[in-house]
Design a protein around this motif. Sequence first.
Motif, PDB file in Angstrom:
ATOM      1  N   GLY A  90       0.822  -1.209   0.000  1.00  0.00           N
ATOM      2  CA  GLY A  90       0.000   0.000   0.000  1.00  0.00           C
ATOM      3  C   GLY A  90       0.853   1.254   0.000  1.00  0.00           C
ATOM      4  O   GLY A  90       0.589   2.202  -0.749  1.00  0.00           O
ATOM      5  N   ILE A  91       1.904   1.254   0.826  1.00  0.00           N
ATOM      6  CA  ILE A  91       2.812   2.400   0.895  1.00  0.00           C
ATOM      7  C   ILE A  91       3.516   2.605  -0.440  1.00  0.00           C
ATOM      8  O   ILE A  91       3.668   3.736  -0.917  1.00  0.00           O
ATOM      9  N   THR A  92       3.939   1.501  -1.075  1.00  0.00           N
ATOM     10  CA  THR A  92       4.639   1.588  -2.360  1.00  0.00           C
ATOM     11  C   THR A  92       3.739   2.167  -3.444  1.00  0.00           C
ATOM     12  O   THR A  92       4.148   3.046  -4.210  1.00  0.00           O
ATOM     13  N   VAL A  93       2.508   1.685  -3.514  1.00  0.00           N
ATOM     14  CA  VAL A  93       1.571   2.167  -4.537  1.00  0.00           C
ATOM     15  C   VAL A  93       1.292   3.656  -4.355  1.00  0.00           C
ATOM     16  O   VAL A  93       1.306   4.437  -5.327  1.00  0.00           O
ATOM     17  N   VAL A  94       1.047   4.067  -3.097  1.00  0.00           N
ATOM     18  CA  VAL A  94       0.777   5.480  -2.836  1.00  0.00           C
ATOM     19  C   VAL A  94       2.012   6.326  -3.134  1.00  0.00           C
ATOM     20  O   VAL A  94       1.915   7.412  -3.709  1.00  0.00           O
ATOM     21  N   TYR A  95       3.189   5.831  -2.759  1.00  0.00           N
ATOM     22  CA  TYR A  95       4.427   6.582  -3.010  1.00  0.00           C
ATOM     23  C   TYR A  95       4.658   6.778  -4.502  1.00  0.00           C
ATOM     24  O   TYR A  95       5.051   7.867  -4.952  1.00  0.00           O
ATOM     25  N   LEU A  96       4.389   5.749  -5.282  1.00  0.00           N
ATOM     26  CA  LEU A  96       4.654   5.821  -6.720  1.00  0.00           C
ATOM     27  C   LEU A  96       3.619   6.652  -7.474  1.00  0.00           C
ATOM     28  O   LEU A  96       3.960   7.367  -8.416  1.00  0.00           O
ATOM     29  N   PHE A  97       2.369   6.558  -7.055  1.00  0.00           N
ATOM     30  CA  PHE A  97       1.298   7.119  -7.880  1.00  0.00           C
ATOM     31  C   PHE A  97       0.498   8.258  -7.241  1.00  0.00           C
ATOM     32  O   PHE A  97      -0.263   8.932  -7.944  1.00  0.00           O
ATOM     33  N   ALA A  98       0.650   8.479  -5.941  1.00  0.00           N
ATOM     34  CA  ALA A  98      -0.240   9.469  -5.324  1.00  0.00           C
ATOM     35  C   ALA A  98       0.418  10.335  -4.261  1.00  0.00           C
ATOM     36  O   ALA A  98      -0.277  11.077  -3.577  1.00  0.00           O
ATOM     37  N   ARG A  99       1.742  10.256  -4.103  1.00  0.00           N
ATOM     38  CA  ARG A  99       2.347  11.002  -2.992  1.00  0.00           C
ATOM     39  C   ARG A  99       2.213  12.514  -3.144  1.00  0.00           C
ATOM     40  O   ARG A  99       2.186  13.235  -2.154  1.00  0.00           O
ATOM     41  N   ASP A 100       2.088  13.010  -4.377  1.00  0.00           N
ATOM     42  CA  ASP A 100       1.952  14.457  -4.590  1.00  0.00           C
ATOM     43  C   ASP A 100       0.599  14.986  -4.127  1.00  0.00           C
ATOM     44  O   ASP A 100       0.421  16.194  -3.986  1.00  0.00           O
ATOM     45  N   HIS A 101      -0.346  14.069  -3.893  1.00  0.00           N
ATOM     46  CA  HIS A 101      -1.681  14.489  -3.463  1.00  0.00           C
ATOM     47  C   HIS A 101      -1.775  14.679  -1.952  1.00  0.00           C
ATOM     48  O   HIS A 101      -2.810  15.112  -1.444  1.00  0.00           O
ATOM     49  N   PHE A 102      -0.706  14.310  -1.222  1.00  0.00           N
ATOM     50  CA  PHE A 102      -0.705  14.428   0.237  1.00  0.00           C
ATOM     51  C   PHE A 102       0.141  15.618   0.661  1.00  0.00           C
ATOM     52  O   PHE A 102       1.319  15.709   0.300  1.00  0.00           O
ATOM     53  N   ALA A 103      -0.465  16.529   1.431  1.00  0.00           N
ATOM     54  CA  ALA A 103       0.282  17.692   1.914  1.00  0.00           C
ATOM     55  C   ALA A 103       1.336  17.272   2.935  1.00  0.00           C
ATOM     56  O   ALA A 103       2.440  17.807   2.971  1.00  0.00           O
ATOM     57  N   ASN A 104       0.989  16.288   3.784  1.00  0.00           N
ATOM     58  CA  ASN A 104       1.918  15.780   4.800  1.00  0.00           C
ATOM     59  C   ASN A 104       2.058  14.274   4.603  1.00  0.00           C
ATOM     60  O   ASN A 104       1.377  13.477   5.259  1.00  0.00           O
ATOM     61  N   PHE A 105       2.954  13.899   3.699  1.00  0.00           N
ATOM     62  CA  PHE A 105       3.105  12.504   3.315  1.00  0.00           C
ATOM     63  C   PHE A 105       3.507  11.630   4.506  1.00  0.00           C
ATOM     64  O   PHE A 105       3.047  10.496   4.645  1.00  0.00           O
ATOM     65  N   ALA A 106       4.370  12.147   5.380  1.00  0.00           N
ATOM     66  CA  ALA A 106       4.844  11.365   6.534  1.00  0.00           C
ATOM     67  C   ALA A 106       3.688  10.931   7.426  1.00  0.00           C
ATOM     68  O   ALA A 106       3.665   9.807   7.936  1.00  0.00           O
ATOM     69  N   TYR A 107       2.700  11.827   7.627  1.00  0.00           N
ATOM     70  CA  TYR A 107       1.594  11.513   8.518  1.00  0.00           C
ATOM     71  C   TYR A 107       0.571  10.583   7.864  1.00  0.00           C
ATOM     72  O   TYR A 107      -0.174   9.886   8.557  1.00  0.00           O
ATOM     73  N   ALA A 108       0.546  10.568   6.527  1.00  0.00           N
ATOM     74  CA  ALA A 108      -0.385   9.693   5.807  1.00  0.00           C
ATOM     75  C   ALA A 108       0.111   8.257   5.750  1.00  0.00           C
ATOM     76  O   ALA A 108      -0.691   7.321   5.651  1.00  0.00           O
ATOM     77  N   LEU A 109       1.440   8.072   5.828  1.00  0.00           N
ATOM     78  CA  LEU A 109       2.013   6.740   5.642  1.00  0.00           C
ATOM     79  C   LEU A 109       1.469   5.691   6.624  1.00  0.00           C
ATOM     80  O   LEU A 109       1.085   4.598   6.191  1.00  0.00           O
ATOM     81  N   PRO A 110       1.448   5.950   7.945  1.00  0.00           N
ATOM     82  CA  PRO A 110       0.915   4.920   8.854  1.00  0.00           C
ATOM     83  C   PRO A 110      -0.536   4.552   8.555  1.00  0.00           C
ATOM     84  O   PRO A 110      -0.927   3.387   8.703  1.00  0.00           O
ATOM     85  N   ILE A 111      -1.336   5.536   8.128  1.00  0.00           N
ATOM     86  CA  ILE A 111      -2.744   5.256   7.810  1.00  0.00           C
ATOM     87  C   ILE A 111      -2.841   4.395   6.560  1.00  0.00           C
ATOM     88  O   ILE A 111      -3.590   3.408   6.513  1.00  0.00           O
ATOM     89  N   VAL A 112      -2.067   4.749   5.539  1.00  0.00           N
ATOM     90  CA  VAL A 112      -2.043   3.955   4.302  1.00  0.00           C
ATOM     91  C   VAL A 112      -1.565   2.539   4.602  1.00  0.00           C
ATOM     92  O   VAL A 112      -2.153   1.546   4.139  1.00  0.00           O
ATOM     93  N   GLY A 113      -0.483   2.440   5.383  1.00  0.00           N
ATOM     94  CA  GLY A 113       0.044   1.126   5.738  1.00  0.00           C
ATOM     95  C   GLY A 113      -0.969   0.298   6.509  1.00  0.00           C
ATOM     96  O   GLY A 113      -1.119  -0.904   6.272  1.00  0.00           O
TER      97      GLY A 113
END
Length: 321
Positions: A90-113
């Motif tokens: 999940g983290i890999t997919v979001v990092y590759l295709f959607a990380r620009d859509h998150f203002a605070n990527f670090a805080y979104a990672l645990p939720i995505v994971g």
Amino acid sequence: MMLLLLVSMIVIGLSVGYSSLGITQLFSTFIGNGKMSDEFILFSVRLPRVVILLLAGMALAVSGSLLQTLTKNDLADPGIIGINAGAGIGITVVYLFARDHFANFAYALPIVGFLSAIATAFLIYLFSYEKSKGIQPFRLVLVGVGFAAALSGLMIMLISSAERSDVAFISSWLAGNVWGADWPFVWALLPWLVILVPFVLYRANSLNILGLSEHTAIGLGASMNKERILLLVIAVALAAAAVSVTGGIGFVGLMAPHIAKSLVGPKHQRFLPVALLIGAILLLIADVIGRSILTTSTIPVGIVVAIIGAPYFLYLLKKQG
């Protein structure tokens, strides 16, 4: 004893690296009398990394403890049974295709994971469950290992079509390279432990009951399914939050509970606090080893832990067989 060892490893972890800091330098820098370069190394590089390792080790240790109790399987570990890989995909997919859509990527990672890991845990549970027998321990391990292998293969497929910079991230994640060693990742991980770990410690008596046979637990008044699902979700959440910032680190959740039980016994009130400390110590030791062996580069924490943990897993497998 464990607290003393933990403090010692924290000090060593803050000292060891490309630019070593002696005890005197560390103390002077902490009280504001250090050089500017020492302050940068300590507060911007070493300290956040050490705190991340502390938190992640604790989270993985508690997650492994919960999984071993809930599945009545001493081989259960979030890395071995595929939960870490589920969070990773999940983290890999979001990092590759959607990380620009998150203002605070670090805080979104645990939720995505967490969302990705909980979906994986559901599928593992579904494939491991038999209506007549329930969850079989060895079947759970086999299904989990299969899911972990399949999801790791999927991540490698994603690597083949990714940009070079993205490949570096995925490779670091797979190796458990503690890629999120910065203060925003500390603040992203900390709330998960502050909320969930005290709740797990509060439910220690329920965990003791769940560790008994099904009929005994029901006789003692435990609401089996409701309690098991709640604690399983917490186990997945802790593991996903940890690996979202450290990468795919396994075996800590396997080793820490076993070592703790051998020291203080199987009661959750006793071994869970000890397992917390042991999980943190294991990751700190692995990090110090990884940063000390080679002078020109760092061996990822996940690889060092795997070198230590794989033989231990085989020992437990042989013991149970």
